[in-house]
Design an enzyme around this catalytic site. Structure first.
Site, PDB file in Angstrom:
ATOM      1  N   LYS A 105       0.858  -1.195   0.000  1.00 11.28           N
ATOM      2  CA  LYS A 105       0.000   0.000   0.000  1.00 11.28           C
ATOM      3  C   LYS A 105       0.882   1.229   0.000  1.00 11.28           C
ATOM      4  CE  LYS A 105      -4.515   0.766   0.363  1.00 11.28           C
ATOM      5  NZ  LYS A 105      -5.551  -0.210  -0.018  1.00 11.28           N
ATOM      6  N   GLY A 217     -21.301   6.482   3.053  1.00 11.30           N
ATOM      7  CA  GLY A 217     -20.300   6.858   2.047  1.00 11.30           C
ATOM      8  C   GLY A 217     -20.924   6.956   0.672  1.00 11.30           C
ATOM      9  N   GLY A 219     -18.725   7.862  -2.077  1.00 15.20           N
ATOM     10  CA  GLY A 219     -17.548   8.027  -2.936  1.00 15.20           C
ATOM     11  C   GLY A 219     -17.509   6.885  -3.935  1.00 15.20           C
ATOM     12  N   ASN A 220     -16.295   6.523  -4.310  1.00 15.33           N
ATOM     13  CA  ASN A 220     -16.090   5.489  -5.315  1.00 15.33           C
ATOM     14  C   ASN A 220     -16.845   4.195  -5.033  1.00 15.33           C
ATOM     15  OD1 ASN A 220     -14.946   4.706  -7.648  1.00 15.33           O
ATOM     16  ND2 ASN A 220     -12.852   5.166  -6.989  1.00 15.33           N
ATOM     17  N   ALA A 221     -16.778   3.727  -3.789  1.00 16.29           N
ATOM     18  CA  ALA A 221     -17.419   2.458  -3.453  1.00 16.29           C
ATOM     19  C   ALA A 221     -18.917   2.652  -3.186  1.00 16.29           C
ATOM     20  CB  ALA A 221     -16.732   1.841  -2.246  1.00 16.29           C
ATOM     21  N   GLY A 222     -19.257   3.623  -2.328  1.00 11.53           N
ATOM     22  CA  GLY A 222     -20.645   3.807  -1.899  1.00 11.53           C
ATOM     23  C   GLY A 222     -21.574   4.216  -3.035  1.00 11.53           C
TER      24      GLY A 222
END
Ligand code: GLU
Length: 419
Positions: A105, A217, A219-222
């Protein structure tokens, strides 16, 4: 940060717990408690008339099963311990998905919302120049994560290609399609989560068409999870939030309207429903709760009030170990992050395979292969849980997932002669 919320301490605690139950070899355990390599770099960024120095990290946690793999985060509060924890979780994620990688990471301490595109590009290229000799398609392959995106990946791939003197598309995944990203990569994290949700609902006999859902969320995932839950299963999403706050509506929320509202700032300006806080969202009376924002959201102080039947951890590290125990005792099926959100790295793997073979697949092909890999991971976790239950030991899905993953990494280290 209180010690019990330090993500690296949490990741070590989770490993220790699994190691004890599975009776992991002492030396293997010791190797797996720390990253094999930790890189810290300082990146000077000079723009018109001003200069700044940013600190960046890349942690290569373990590479016994293959090259390091994992995203790069840009965050004002980035810390080495967070990156170390996330690199550990990547190791378990790739091992559980059984794809040929280790875990890594990266992170840069910066606030991308305050940087213009030119500065962002210089910083991204600087990060790669600083770390260029330690990454590569056969050593460590970065990808997007919190506040990084395909454009940033494109600059990074370009910089690396300049360093080595030829195009090296496979050094970074999550690239734009124009430079050989993969079809289906953009919503792959959420899509993978949906396949896990489908399987777990079957397990609990929940009819997703009549289920209510809360998503933390947007964002990208939510955001993609919202769209996909509706599209694939027809479930009713009654609550959603972003970093400012959330909204609740018993009638269900409208995706298009939320996207439009979000464009102007925060979803909290949504015209209907009731305003709720991020905390309140987590304890709403719903069937499915999807934490899709950041770490340490369900803790010992609110876990007892969670009412959902399934917690689908689309974010990394949203549930602390104390909360984990509470959810398990309450009989809630809490599905761990490194199972649920593996879709991103699985499709990254497909991207890297396509870059290596120079042959490109359709979106349909990508989703089909993603479904089969992540469904198999879910089955592996459930089978491990059953195996222990047959020995009269009750273990949570997270511990079962750890045992599957750690066993695979330990076996690779053993056969390579590391211990
Ligand atoms: N950042 C994503 C994750 O946490 C994807 C990593 C990758 O594609 O390598 O899994």
């Amino acid at each position: 940060m209180p010690e019990e919320l330090n993500p690296f301490k949490i990741s070590q605690q989770q490993l220790d717990n699994a190691a004890e139950i599975m009776k992991l070899d002492r030396v293997a355990h010791k190797i797996l408690r720390e990253p094999v390599r930790t890189l810290i770099v300082n990146i000077p960024v000079k723009t018109n008339g001003s200069a700044e120095v940013f600190t960046g990290f890349r942690v290569q946690y373990n590479d016994a099963r293959g090259p390091g793999k994992g995203g790069i985060r840009y965050h004002p509060k980035e810390s080495l311990d967070t990156v170390k924890a996330l690199a550990a979780w990547m190791t378990w994620k790739t091992a559980l998905a059984n794809i040929p990688y280790g875990g890594a990471k990266g992170g840069v301490i910066c606030n991308p919302k305050e940087l213009n595109d030119t500065t962002l590009e210089i910083l991204s290229r600087g990060y790669i120049r600083a770390l260029g000799r330690f990454i590569g398609p056969k050593t460590d392959i970065p990808a997007p994560d919190v506040y990084t995106n395909p454009q940033i990946m494109a600059w990074m791939m370009d910089e690396y290609s300049r360093l080595v003197g030829h195009d090296e598309f496979g050094v970074i995944t999550g690239k734009p399609l124009d430079i050989w990203g993969s079809e289906g990569r953009f919503d792959s994290t959420a899509m993978g989560g949906m396949y896990v949700l489908r399987e777990s609902a079957k397990e609990l006999d929940i009819d997703l068409r009549n289920a209510t859902v809360a998503i933390q969320g947007f964002g990208n995932a939510g955001n993609f999870a919202f769209e996909l839950v509706k599209k694939l299963f027809g479930s009713k999403i009654v609550a959603v939030s972003d970093s400012i706050g959330g909204v609740y509506s018993g009638e269900g929320l409208d995706y298009e309207k939320l996207v439009r509202t979000k464009k102007n700032g925060s979803i909290t300006a949504y015209e209907k429903g009731e305003k709720i806080s991020n905390k309140e969202l987590l304890t709403e009376d719903v069937d499915i709760l999807i934490p899709a924002a950041i770490e340490n959201q369900i803790t010992k102080s609110n876990a007892d009030n969670v009412k959902a039947k399934i917690v689908l951890e689309l974010a990394n590290g949203p549930v602390t170990p104390d909360a984990d125990k509470i959810l398990f005792e309450k009989g809630i099926l809490d599905l761990p992050d490194f199972l649920v959100n593996a879709g991103g790295v699985i499709v990254s793997y497909f991207e890297w395979v396509q870059n290596t073979g120079n042959y490109y697949w359709s979106e349909e092909d990508v989703y089909k292969r993603l479904d089969s890999i992540i469904t198999k991971s879910f089955i592996d976790v459930m089978s491990m849980q059953q195996k222990y239950s047959a020995m009269r030991k009750k273990i949570s899905p997270r511990t079962a997932a750890y045992i599957v993953a750690v066993e695979r990494v330990a076996k690779a280290m053993k056969v390579r002669g590391w211990y």
